[in-house]
Design a protein around this motif. Structure first.
Motif, PDB file in Angstrom:
ATOM      1  N   LEU A 224      15.714 -14.090  33.649  1.00 31.19           N
ATOM      2  CA  LEU A 224      17.036 -14.880  33.769  1.00 31.19           C
ATOM      3  C   LEU A 224      18.240 -13.855  33.808  1.00 31.19           C
ATOM      4  O   LEU A 224      19.294 -13.931  34.259  1.00 31.19           O
ATOM      5  N   LEU A 225      18.044 -12.753  32.849  1.00 25.83           N
ATOM      6  CA  LEU A 225      19.191 -11.760  32.527  1.00 25.83           C
ATOM      7  C   LEU A 225      19.190 -10.698  33.521  1.00 25.83           C
ATOM      8  O   LEU A 225      20.326 -10.401  34.002  1.00 25.83           O
ATOM      9  N   ALA A 226      17.969 -10.527  34.348  1.00 27.88           N
ATOM     10  CA  ALA A 226      18.044  -9.765  35.387  1.00 27.88           C
ATOM     11  C   ALA A 226      18.914 -10.369  36.709  1.00 27.88           C
ATOM     12  O   ALA A 226      19.625  -9.762  37.444  1.00 27.88           O
ATOM     13  N   ALA A 227      18.450 -11.510  36.917  1.00 24.40           N
ATOM     14  CA  ALA A 227      19.136 -12.383  38.001  1.00 24.40           C
ATOM     15  C   ALA A 227      20.455 -12.685  37.835  1.00 24.40           C
ATOM     16  O   ALA A 227      21.416 -12.931  38.626  1.00 24.40           O
ATOM     17  N   HIS A 228      20.828 -12.884  36.491  1.00 29.80           N
ATOM     18  CA  HIS A 228      22.004 -13.575  36.022  1.00 29.80           C
ATOM     19  C   HIS A 228      22.536 -12.811  34.939  1.00 29.80           C
ATOM     20  O   HIS A 228      22.534 -13.428  33.661  1.00 29.80           O
ATOM     21  N   PRO A 229      23.191 -11.781  35.119  1.00 28.57           N
ATOM     22  CA  PRO A 229      23.799 -11.066  33.796  1.00 28.57           C
ATOM     23  C   PRO A 229      24.467 -11.806  32.972  1.00 28.57           C
ATOM     24  O   PRO A 229      24.650 -11.536  31.659  1.00 28.57           O
ATOM     25  N   THR A 230      25.644 -12.644  33.635  1.00 32.32           N
ATOM     26  CA  THR A 230      26.251 -13.140  32.893  1.00 32.32           C
ATOM     27  C   THR A 230      25.963 -14.483  31.656  1.00 32.32           C
ATOM     28  O   THR A 230      26.548 -14.828  31.022  1.00 32.32           O
TER      29      THR A 230
END
Length: 69
Positions: free
Chosen positions: A36-42
């Motif tokens: 999730l964080l790799a795809a959506h850092p925000t």
């Protein structure tokens, strides 16, 4: 650094109250925190504070005295 943060906080690092999270479909939400964080850092909950090697997550009433002393 994200790997270190994930090791310390696990899935608590993902901000499930964010507008980015609300915009994800169920399939995207099912991914693990690293994906999730790799795809959506925000999606990363902030701030992550490193003070003398001690990590804290968020700017809460419990954290403020530790940082401001």
């Amino acid at each position: 650094e994200v790997s270190r943060f994930l090791a310390a906080f696990g899935d608590r690092l993902v901000n499930r109250a964010s507008t980015t999270w609300r915009g994800l479909d169920d399939a995207a939400r099912a991914a693990g925190p690293a994906a999730l964080l790799a795809a959506h850092p925000t999606l990363m909950k902030r701030p992550v504070i490193d003070r003398d090697g001690v990590l804290t997550l968020g700017w809460t009433a419990e954290v403020k005295p530790l940082i401001l002393k």
